[in-house]
Design an enzyme around this catalytic site. Structure first.
Site, PDB file in Angstrom:
ATOM      1  N   HIS A 100       0.892  -1.175   0.000  1.00  0.00           N
ATOM      2  CA  HIS A 100       0.000   0.000   0.000  1.00  0.00           C
ATOM      3  C   HIS A 100       0.923   1.215   0.000  1.00  0.00           C
ATOM      4  O   HIS A 100       1.999   1.173   0.613  1.00  0.00           O
ATOM      5  CB  HIS A 100      -0.816   0.136   1.283  1.00  0.00           C
ATOM      6  CG  HIS A 100      -1.697  -1.010   1.642  1.00  0.00           C
ATOM      7  ND1 HIS A 100      -1.250  -2.110   2.331  1.00  0.00           N
ATOM      8  CD2 HIS A 100      -3.021  -1.202   1.457  1.00  0.00           C
ATOM      9  CE1 HIS A 100      -2.253  -2.943   2.541  1.00  0.00           C
ATOM     10  NE2 HIS A 100      -3.347  -2.417   2.018  1.00  0.00           N
ATOM     11  N   ASP A 103       2.408   2.023   3.297  1.00  0.00           N
ATOM     12  CA  ASP A 103       3.415   1.114   3.879  1.00  0.00           C
ATOM     13  C   ASP A 103       4.836   1.537   3.538  1.00  0.00           C
ATOM     14  O   ASP A 103       5.770   1.209   4.262  1.00  0.00           O
ATOM     15  CB  ASP A 103       3.305  -0.320   3.319  1.00  0.00           C
ATOM     16  CG  ASP A 103       1.925  -0.896   3.366  1.00  0.00           C
ATOM     17  OD1 ASP A 103       1.152  -0.496   4.253  1.00  0.00           O
ATOM     18  OD2 ASP A 103       1.618  -1.753   2.510  1.00  0.00           O
TER      19      ASP A 103
HETATM   20  C1  XUL Z   1      -7.393  -6.525   4.745  1.00  0.00           C
HETATM   21  C2  XUL Z   1      -6.624  -6.960   3.586  1.00  0.00           C
HETATM   22  C3  XUL Z   1      -5.783  -5.922   2.944  1.00  0.00           C
HETATM   23  C4  XUL Z   1      -5.730  -6.017   1.459  1.00  0.00           C
HETATM   24  C5  XUL Z   1      -5.008  -4.885   0.787  1.00  0.00           C
HETATM   25  O1  XUL Z   1      -8.164  -7.515   5.324  1.00  0.00           O
HETATM   26  O2  XUL Z   1      -6.655  -8.112   3.228  1.00  0.00           O
HETATM   27  O3  XUL Z   1      -4.522  -5.979   3.491  1.00  0.00           O
HETATM   28  O4  XUL Z   1      -5.132  -7.202   1.055  1.00  0.00           O
HETATM   29  O5  XUL Z   1      -5.527  -3.655   1.105  1.00  0.00           O
END
Ligand code: XUL
Ligand code: CO
Length: 439
Positions: A100, A103
């Site tokens: 993300h 991150d």
């Molecule tokens: C949350 C989840 C996230 C997604 C990406 O449950 O799985 O980490 O994978 O936003």
């Protein structure tokens, strides 16, 4: 600087090895059906769990030191995470990562400053990628942590928050394209509702779809030719999320004309939260040509939340790999460990051991899924189970060459009671056990 000096390279040592820092089943170069194990499995490291999550939970603070020698939330820290992350992936032989925006770089005091941080860190990540050959599987934007997203991002009641979310998505797409990612994920962390008393569901869903269309248009205009994925999840953090499960997300994708660009990112723990098995969600995606990528983890069936545990259940990984193989394997996607070591598994050795058991469990799953296919009894049973559709009136049904009157007239000629044939679940479960445990 070396962050994990207790291990050099994690190697395959075979099923008899007692070395906790060796693979027992994952033999990256082993060929299976003309493809190396590493190319079947396409393992990815999730930046957030591996390099950011420190064990903080609702009841207590962090148990794991993820500072990597720097002050948290600084660019120096962001850079040390890149160094540690690439060392970690190299030592484990992991070829992909996922992130993300939030991150990889700290927030600045405004969007422009945050974007500058993202530019700098992606320059640095790109250098490391060129040096190591490690690739980006997918990128995404975190549209759930900041308080402004409390009512949603694409589903927000506020047009300004919607625009802010658009800006975050635009930048995360820029970063994904810059790093050569083959996927872009939408996980609707806050895209849902707490109460219908304050919610215009139809309008919110239309707005989300619109945002996705704008994201596709923009990404294609800057040369992104990978896939977009929706990652279904039924609840948590919202009481009710719009992408409840694979079937719901597919209906959304098709209703809003997004099917040319979107597939699904199926997460094991999200499947079980929705009351489905992992293999059910994979099958629903596959039969709709929407099996894009997988977030590999497992939940605890005794608790109803998203524990994101490393996958260790070989029965589940076998049935999952069976679905993935039957669907023709991964193209743009892969197996991203959206998994974290348990809070008390707080030492760097534990993080390695967590990945090792996860990778070994999927490697075993692959080996056993191939063994099930080669054994052939499951496929043969299914073929025979529907054999009545291969001739006579059944074939006419299959060919869509009959009608209700003809079927009714035919039914009257049959001798009653009819016998549709036994389902033989226990026999089939015995076959699976035999393949799993006979050698
Ligand atoms: C949350 C989840 C996230 C997604 C990406 O449950 O799985 O980490 O994978 O936003
Ligand atoms: Co996930």
């Amino acid at each position: 600087m070396e962050y994990f000096d207790f291990v050099d390279q994690v190697k395959y040592e075979g099923p008899k090895s007692k070395n906790p820092l060796a693979f027992k089943f994952y033999d990256a170069e082993r060929e299976i059906y003309g493809k190396k194990m590493k190319d079947h499995l396409k393992f990815a490291m999730a930046w957030w769990h591996t390099l950011c999550a420190d064990g903080t939970d609702m009841f207590g603070s962090g148990t794991m030191d993820k500072s990597f020698g720097q002050t948290p939330a600084t660019m120096d820290h962001a850079r040390s995470k890149v160094d540690a992350g690439f060392e970690f992936m190299q030592k484990l032989g992991i070829q992909y990562f996922c992130f993300h925006d939030a991150d990889i770089a700290p927030e600045g005091k405004n969007l422009a400053e945050t974007n500058k941080n993202l530019d700098d860190i992606t320059d640095y990540i790109k250098e490391k990628m060129d040096e190591t050959g490690i690739k980006l599987l997918w990128g995404t934007s975190n549209l759930f942590t900041k308080p402004i997203f409390m009512n949603g991002a694409g589903s927000s009641n506020s047009a300004d928050v919607y625009a802010y979310a658009a800006a975050k998505i635009k930048k995360a797409i820029d970063c994904t394209v810059k790093l050569g990612g083959t996927g872009y994920v939408f996980w609707g962390g806050r895209e849902g509702y707490e109460t219908l008393l304050n919610t215009d569901m139809k309008f919110e869903q239309e707005n989300i779809a619109n945002l996705m269309h704008m994201a596709v248009d923009y990404a294609r205009s800057i040369g992104f030719n990978g896939d977009f994925y929706i990652e279904p999840k039924p609840q948590e953090p919202m009481k009710h999320q719009y992408d409840y499960d694979a079937a719901t997300a597919i209906q959304f994708i098709e209703k809003f004309g997004l099917e040319k660009d979107f597939k699904l990112n199926i997460e094991a723990n999200h499947a079980t939260l929705a009351g489905h098995t992992f293999e059910h969600e994979l099958r629903v995606a596959a039969i709709n040509n929407m099996l894009g990528s997988v977030d590999a983890n497992q939940g605890d069936l005794l608790v109803g939340w998203d524990t994101d545990q490393f996958p260790t259940d070989v029965y589940a990984t076998t049935l999952a790999m069976l679905e993935i193989l039957r669907a023709g394997g991964f193209t743009t996607g892969g197996l991203n460990f959206d998994s974290k070591s348990r809070r008390p598994s707080n030492k760097p050795e534990d993080w390695f051991e967590a990945f090792i058991v996860g990778m070994d469990s999927f490697a075993l799953g692959l080996i056993k899924a191939v063994a099930i296919l080669e054994d052939g009894r499951l496929d043969q049973f299914i073929q025979e189970r529907y054999a009545s559709f291969n001739e006579g009136m059944g074939k006419k049904v299959r060919d869509k060459a009959t009608n209700l009157e003809e079927l009714a007239a035919y039914a009257e000629t049959l001798e009653e009671p009819l016998d549709p044939g036994a389902g033989k679940q226990e026999y089939l479960e015995a076959v699976v056990n035999q393949v799993l445990f006979s050698n």
